[in-house]
Design an enzyme around this catalytic site. Structure first.
Site, PDB file in Angstrom:
ATOM      1  N   LYS A  81       2.303  -0.600  -3.985  1.00  7.59           N
ATOM      2  CA  LYS A  81       0.979  -1.082  -4.395  1.00  7.59           C
ATOM      3  C   LYS A  81       0.806  -0.941  -5.898  1.00  7.59           C
ATOM      4  O   LYS A  81       1.280   0.025  -6.504  1.00  7.59           O
ATOM      5  CB  LYS A  81      -0.129  -0.286  -3.695  1.00  7.59           C
ATOM      6  CG  LYS A  81      -0.160  -0.445  -2.196  1.00  7.59           C
ATOM      7  CD  LYS A  81      -1.229   0.432  -1.567  1.00  7.59           C
ATOM      8  CE  LYS A  81      -1.228   0.299  -0.053  1.00  7.59           C
ATOM      9  NZ  LYS A  81      -2.167   1.241   0.572  1.00  7.59           N
TER      10      LYS A  81
ATOM     11  N   TYR B  30      -5.826  -4.548  -5.216  1.00 14.48           N
ATOM     12  CA  TYR B  30      -4.472  -4.074  -4.964  1.00 14.48           C
ATOM     13  C   TYR B  30      -3.530  -5.277  -4.891  1.00 14.48           C
ATOM     14  O   TYR B  30      -3.824  -6.240  -4.196  1.00 14.48           O
ATOM     15  CB  TYR B  30      -4.310  -3.427  -3.598  1.00 14.48           C
ATOM     16  CG  TYR B  30      -5.365  -2.542  -3.037  1.00 14.48           C
ATOM     17  CD1 TYR B  30      -5.024  -1.246  -2.649  1.00 14.48           C
ATOM     18  CD2 TYR B  30      -6.657  -2.980  -2.790  1.00 14.48           C
ATOM     19  CE1 TYR B  30      -5.958  -0.421  -2.070  1.00 14.48           C
ATOM     20  CE2 TYR B  30      -7.599  -2.150  -2.219  1.00 14.48           C
ATOM     21  CZ  TYR B  30      -7.249  -0.870  -1.851  1.00 14.48           C
ATOM     22  OH  TYR B  30      -8.170  -0.043  -1.275  1.00 14.48           O
TER      23      TYR B  30
ATOM     24  N   ASP C 272      -9.992   6.903   9.405  1.00 15.18           N
ATOM     25  CA  ASP C 272      -9.586   7.949   8.463  1.00 15.18           C
ATOM     26  C   ASP C 272     -10.055   9.325   8.921  1.00 15.18           C
ATOM     27  O   ASP C 272      -9.349  10.323   8.747  1.00 15.18           O
ATOM     28  CB  ASP C 272     -10.124   7.657   7.064  1.00 15.18           C
ATOM     29  CG  ASP C 272      -9.406   6.478   6.406  1.00 15.18           C
ATOM     30  OD1 ASP C 272      -8.328   6.080   6.893  1.00 15.18           O
ATOM     31  OD2 ASP C 272      -9.940   5.950   5.412  1.00 15.18           O
TER      32      ASP C 272
ATOM     33  N   HIS D 224      -3.463   6.375   3.099  1.00 10.06           N
ATOM     34  CA  HIS D 224      -2.805   5.332   3.864  1.00 10.06           C
ATOM     35  C   HIS D 224      -1.352   5.164   3.425  1.00 10.06           C
ATOM     36  O   HIS D 224      -1.019   5.371   2.267  1.00 10.06           O
ATOM     37  CB  HIS D 224      -3.542   4.004   3.688  1.00 10.06           C
ATOM     38  CG  HIS D 224      -4.964   4.061   4.143  1.00 10.06           C
ATOM     39  ND1 HIS D 224      -5.953   3.304   3.572  1.00 10.06           N
ATOM     40  CD2 HIS D 224      -5.575   4.793   5.113  1.00 10.06           C
ATOM     41  CE1 HIS D 224      -7.106   3.547   4.169  1.00 10.06           C
ATOM     42  NE2 HIS D 224      -6.904   4.460   5.101  1.00 10.06           N
TER      43      HIS D 224
END
Length: 198
Positions: free
Chosen positions: A72, A132, A168, A62
């Site tokens: 992140k 995250y 995905d 991603h």
């Protein structure tokens, strides 16, 4: 806390110091000042995410449009994952390269990845729980993916029967994403990060 750069520019592995006794363990899993010193600017915290995955789940790869992108800071608070950073920045010297770090509830490492890098992971245990910290909020239409099993990337996922989301599974290859202009440009990412440092 030890912070070391990975081979992909803008990605770092963070290893905390753990203090244990008969009561349990204590550690600082994130320090804004230590991270800022390593990466050259502070991580603006805009959103915190938590995912729980069954063994064999692969999430990613991603990434978000730059600017603003989405830096992140990722750690695994329960179980274990193989965390993967992918350089998807068109024009980068390491374009298409990837690096993996095991994140688990024993060593309690974290990974920081700058805006413009791709991110994914494979759950190595049931109930693998990943937290995250993100520099920007989720923006529908500005979040994208590259297929995690793209042969050009050649990521060595440690799973025989991967479980993917529909999104995905249908993600384009790196070459397809590059051809349609979906990938962040290295120069744009570098300029954005340099402006953050200024």
């Amino acid at each position: 806390m030890k912070i070391r750069p990975l081979t992909i520019e803008g990605a770092f592995e963070v290893t905390p110091v753990q203090h244990g006794d008969d009561r349990g363990t204590f550690l600082e899993w994130y320090r804004f000042d230590a991270l800022a010193e390593a990466v050259g600017h502070r991580l603006d915290l805009a959103q915190a995410n938590l995912s729980v995955s069954a063994r064999g789940v692969v999430r990613g790869i991603h990434f978000a449009d730059v600017p603003p992108g989405q830096a992140k800071y990722v750690t695994c608070v329960s179980g274990a994952v193989l965390d993967v950073v992918v350089d998807i920045r068109a024009g980068s010297p390491t374009f298409g390269a990837w690096e993996a770090v095991r994140l688990d509830d024993a060593d309690r490492r974290a990974v920081y990845l700058a805006e413009g890098l791709g991110h994914g992971f494979c759950a190595l245990t049931d109930g693998a729980t990943v937290a995250y910290l993100c520099s920007s909020t989720y923006r529908p239409g500005h979040e994208h993916g590259v297929h995690p099993f793209d042969e050009q990337l050649g990521i060595e996922w440690p799973v025989e029967r991967p479980v993917l989301s529909g999104k995905d599974a249908e993600a384009p290859t790196l070459a397809e994403a590059l051809a349609v202009g979906l990938l962040p440009r290295y120069d744009d990412c570098a300029a954005y990060i340099e402006a953050r440092r200024g």
